[in-house]
Design a protein around this motif. Structure first.
Motif, PDB file in Angstrom:
ATOM      1  N   GLY A  36       0.820  -1.204   0.000  1.00 43.51           N
ATOM      2  CA  GLY A  36       0.000   0.000   0.000  1.00 43.51           C
ATOM      3  C   GLY A  36       0.851   1.250   0.000  1.00 43.51           C
ATOM      4  O   GLY A  36       0.567   2.209  -0.723  1.00 43.51           O
ATOM      5  N   VAL A  37       1.921   1.252   0.802  1.00 48.39           N
ATOM      6  CA  VAL A  37       2.835   2.383   0.828  1.00 48.39           C
ATOM      7  C   VAL A  37       3.506   2.553  -0.527  1.00 48.39           C
ATOM      8  O   VAL A  37       3.625   3.673  -1.046  1.00 48.39           O
ATOM      9  CB  VAL A  37       3.894   2.206   1.937  1.00 48.39           C
ATOM     10  CG1 VAL A  37       4.993   3.260   1.823  1.00 48.39           C
ATOM     11  CG2 VAL A  37       3.236   2.270   3.305  1.00 48.39           C
ATOM     12  N   ASP A  38       3.949   1.452  -1.108  1.00 48.24           N
ATOM     13  CA  ASP A  38       4.597   1.511  -2.421  1.00 48.24           C
ATOM     14  C   ASP A  38       3.675   2.124  -3.466  1.00 48.24           C
ATOM     15  O   ASP A  38       4.111   2.903  -4.321  1.00 48.24           O
ATOM     16  CB  ASP A  38       5.033   0.115  -2.879  1.00 48.24           C
ATOM     17  CG  ASP A  38       6.182  -0.436  -2.034  1.00 48.24           C
ATOM     18  OD1 ASP A  38       6.856   0.371  -1.356  1.00 48.24           O
ATOM     19  OD2 ASP A  38       6.405  -1.665  -2.057  1.00 48.24           O
ATOM     20  N   ALA A  39       2.392   1.769  -3.409  1.00 49.38           N
ATOM     21  CA  ALA A  39       1.434   2.319  -4.362  1.00 49.38           C
ATOM     22  C   ALA A  39       1.266   3.823  -4.164  1.00 49.38           C
ATOM     23  O   ALA A  39       1.169   4.580  -5.132  1.00 49.38           O
ATOM     24  CB  ALA A  39       0.090   1.604  -4.213  1.00 49.38           C
ATOM     25  N   SER A 120       1.861  -1.661  16.575  1.00 50.77           N
ATOM     26  CA  SER A 120       0.816  -2.664  16.754  1.00 50.77           C
ATOM     27  C   SER A 120      -0.527  -1.990  16.497  1.00 50.77           C
ATOM     28  O   SER A 120      -0.632  -0.760  16.513  1.00 50.77           O
ATOM     29  CB  SER A 120       0.834  -3.250  18.171  1.00 50.77           C
ATOM     30  OG  SER A 120       0.435  -2.275  19.120  1.00 50.77           O
ATOM     31  N   ARG A 121      -1.531  -2.798  16.282  1.00 52.54           N
ATOM     32  CA  ARG A 121      -2.863  -2.249  16.052  1.00 52.54           C
ATOM     33  C   ARG A 121      -3.355  -1.496  17.285  1.00 52.54           C
ATOM     34  O   ARG A 121      -3.969  -0.428  17.181  1.00 52.54           O
ATOM     35  CB  ARG A 121      -3.840  -3.369  15.683  1.00 52.54           C
ATOM     36  CG  ARG A 121      -5.235  -2.882  15.297  1.00 52.54           C
ATOM     37  CD  ARG A 121      -6.064  -4.017  14.740  1.00 52.54           C
ATOM     38  NE  ARG A 121      -5.491  -4.531  13.514  1.00 52.54           N
ATOM     39  CZ  ARG A 121      -5.724  -4.015  12.305  1.00 52.54           C
ATOM     40  NH1 ARG A 121      -6.504  -2.959  12.182  1.00 52.54           N
ATOM     41  NH2 ARG A 121      -5.182  -4.544  11.237  1.00 52.54           N
ATOM     42  N   GLU A 122      -3.062  -2.049  18.472  1.00 52.47           N
ATOM     43  CA  GLU A 122      -3.511  -1.423  19.705  1.00 52.47           C
ATOM     44  C   GLU A 122      -2.850  -0.048  19.902  1.00 52.47           C
ATOM     45  O   GLU A 122      -3.516   0.920  20.296  1.00 52.47           O
ATOM     46  CB  GLU A 122      -3.195  -2.329  20.904  1.00 52.47           C
ATOM     47  CG  GLU A 122      -3.968  -3.628  20.951  1.00 52.47           C
ATOM     48  CD  GLU A 122      -3.485  -4.657  19.936  1.00 52.47           C
ATOM     49  OE1 GLU A 122      -4.264  -5.579  19.610  1.00 52.47           O
ATOM     50  OE2 GLU A 122      -2.338  -4.526  19.454  1.00 52.47           O
ATOM     51  N   ARG A 123      -1.561   0.030  19.626  1.00 51.02           N
ATOM     52  CA  ARG A 123      -0.865   1.314  19.772  1.00 51.02           C
ATOM     53  C   ARG A 123      -1.373   2.323  18.751  1.00 51.02           C
ATOM     54  O   ARG A 123      -1.446   3.528  19.023  1.00 51.02           O
ATOM     55  CB  ARG A 123       0.641   1.116  19.616  1.00 51.02           C
ATOM     56  CG  ARG A 123       1.286   0.279  20.705  1.00 51.02           C
ATOM     57  CD  ARG A 123       1.347   1.002  22.039  1.00 51.02           C
ATOM     58  NE  ARG A 123       2.205   2.168  21.991  1.00 51.02           N
ATOM     59  CZ  ARG A 123       3.536   2.132  22.095  1.00 51.02           C
ATOM     60  NH1 ARG A 123       4.157   0.959  22.259  1.00 51.02           N
ATOM     61  NH2 ARG A 123       4.235   3.243  22.068  1.00 51.02           N
ATOM     62  N   GLU A 158      -4.906   2.310   8.955  1.00 52.69           N
ATOM     63  CA  GLU A 158      -4.840   1.342  10.053  1.00 52.69           C
ATOM     64  C   GLU A 158      -3.400   0.918  10.335  1.00 52.69           C
ATOM     65  O   GLU A 158      -3.062   0.548  11.463  1.00 52.69           O
ATOM     66  CB  GLU A 158      -5.668   0.100   9.706  1.00 52.69           C
ATOM     67  CG  GLU A 158      -7.169   0.317   9.723  1.00 52.69           C
ATOM     68  CD  GLU A 158      -7.694   0.564  11.124  1.00 52.69           C
ATOM     69  OE1 GLU A 158      -7.255  -0.143  12.050  1.00 52.69           O
ATOM     70  OE2 GLU A 158      -8.525   1.460  11.304  1.00 52.69           O
ATOM     71  N   GLU A 159      -2.557   0.966   9.303  1.00 54.85           N
ATOM     72  CA  GLU A 159      -1.203   0.438   9.425  1.00 54.85           C
ATOM     73  C   GLU A 159      -0.118   1.501   9.567  1.00 54.85           C
ATOM     74  O   GLU A 159       0.864   1.296  10.289  1.00 54.85           O
ATOM     75  CB  GLU A 159      -0.874  -0.425   8.183  1.00 54.85           C
ATOM     76  CG  GLU A 159      -1.783  -1.616   7.971  1.00 54.85           C
ATOM     77  CD  GLU A 159      -1.512  -2.728   8.965  1.00 54.85           C
ATOM     78  OE1 GLU A 159      -0.405  -2.748   9.518  1.00 54.85           O
ATOM     79  OE2 GLU A 159      -2.410  -3.558   9.184  1.00 54.85           O
ATOM     80  N   VAL A 160      -0.271   2.619   8.863  1.00 55.70           N
ATOM     81  CA  VAL A 160       0.842   3.556   8.748  1.00 55.70           C
ATOM     82  C   VAL A 160       0.412   5.000   8.986  1.00 55.70           C
ATOM     83  O   VAL A 160      -0.787   5.319   8.991  1.00 55.70           O
ATOM     84  CB  VAL A 160       1.520   3.459   7.364  1.00 55.70           C
ATOM     85  CG1 VAL A 160       2.080   2.075   7.123  1.00 55.70           C
ATOM     86  CG2 VAL A 160       0.551   3.853   6.257  1.00 55.70           C
TER      87      VAL A 160
END
Length: 316
Positions: A36-39, A120-123, A158-160
């Motif tokens: 996703g970041v690459d895109a 992490s997802r929680e953080r 959600e990730e970055v």
């Protein structure tokens, strides 16, 4: 004949396969995030190329101005210490200088793009919840948690986390290439928890606010959506009060805005300043916090507050 004991080796084997399978799932999820970041980066490059601008690894570029990174110790950059909620929850994926951006009139300017991954997802959830609390009431000053002195846009998924720094010297409406980069980041951003909030921005002169899905300042949030952290009054004598003040103790106390009774409970916590600030004279907020009471936000002395569990204060 005694049968060999095979139970333990089988269990170890099954556990080993389970661990390998879960590691594969984690790596797959990480790979998807990286793709996703690459895109997004490819989209940015496509926007920059026609104008002669380019994205360059920042390690090959000299540092030329104040506050060029989201999460480094820039003691000259007011607001850097207020980015702890983002920086502590993320790790760096990449940092690039955007060079040769043409401004109206022909001058060339530069900006900085940084990509960080939530550990992490929680953080990640906790960091975005903090943003809602700090900036969900509208604009917050540098004194009350703004993330920068100059222009800094932060968008999240959600990730970055993507950050775009263009400092004090660039007027976004006059740099079309930079507008295009911001549009790519906005398109990649994901609204958090049904609020329509996709990030937080730092503006000139030390103000910050939440960003909506159009990239504009988000309207104030309802308290029930905004707050997840609460406190109760403690160590206040019966019949005495805890003063809500306009500013914390510095050379003089701020004006009194309201008074919390000794039994005050479920008071929403807006902002707790970092304990240590990397500049002289920055410690005046130590020992104080911003809370919301009777519809007003102000400072209270933290020695008279105690954290209260969310379960006791969340609407039922």
């Amino acid at each position: 004949m005694t049968m060999p004991h095979v139970g333990a080796p089988c269990r170890v084997g099954l556990i080993g396969w389970w661990l390998l399978a879960n590691l594969a799932l984690v790596e797959h999820a990480r790979a998807e995030g990286t793709e996703g970041v690459d895109a997004v980066l490819a989209g940015i490059d496509a926007r920059l190329t026609p104008s002669g601008a380019r994205r360059v690894d920042s390690r090959t570029m000299p540092t030329r101005r104040m506050g060029t990174a989201l999460c480094e110790e820039w003691v000259r950059e007011p607001g850097a210490w207020n980015r702890d909620f983002l920086c502590d929850a993320t790790t760096l994926l990449g940092r690039w200088s955007l060079e040769n951006l043409r401004a109206d009139g022909g001058s060339r300017v530069s900006a900085l793009l940084e990509v960080r991954r939530f550990v992490s997802r929680e953080r990640g959830v906790a960091a975005r919840r903090t943003a809602l609390e700090r900036y969900g009431g509208g604009q917050a000053s540098l004194h009350a948690g703004a993330i920068s002195w100059c222009f800094l846009d932060v968008f999240w998924t959600e990730e970055v986390v993507y950050s775009l720094w263009y400092g004090c010297h660039i007027s976004l409406p006059h740099v079309k290439a930079l507008q295009a980069v911001r549009a790519e980041l906005l398109r990649a951003a994901e609204p958090f928890a049904g609020t329509g909030v996709v990030g937080v921005a730092g503006a000139h002169s030390g103000w910050s606010f939440l960003l909506d899905e159009e990239g504009r300042m988000r309207a104030p949030l309802e308290d029930g959506v905004r707050f997840q952290h609460f406190a109760r009054a403690v160590n206040v004598a019966e019949g005495d009060v805890l003063w809500l003040r306009e500013r914390p103790q510095g050379r003089s106390l701020g004006a009194k805005l309201d008074k919390l009774p000794a039994t005050a409970s479920c008071v929403p916590v807006v902002f707790v300043p970092p304990h240590v600030r990397p500049r002289a004279g920055g410690g005046e907020t130590a020992g104080w916090a911003i809370v919301k009471f009777n519809g007003r936000e102000g400072w209270v002395n933290r020695r008279y507050l105690s954290e209260q569990p969310l379960a006791e204060c969340a609407p039922r």
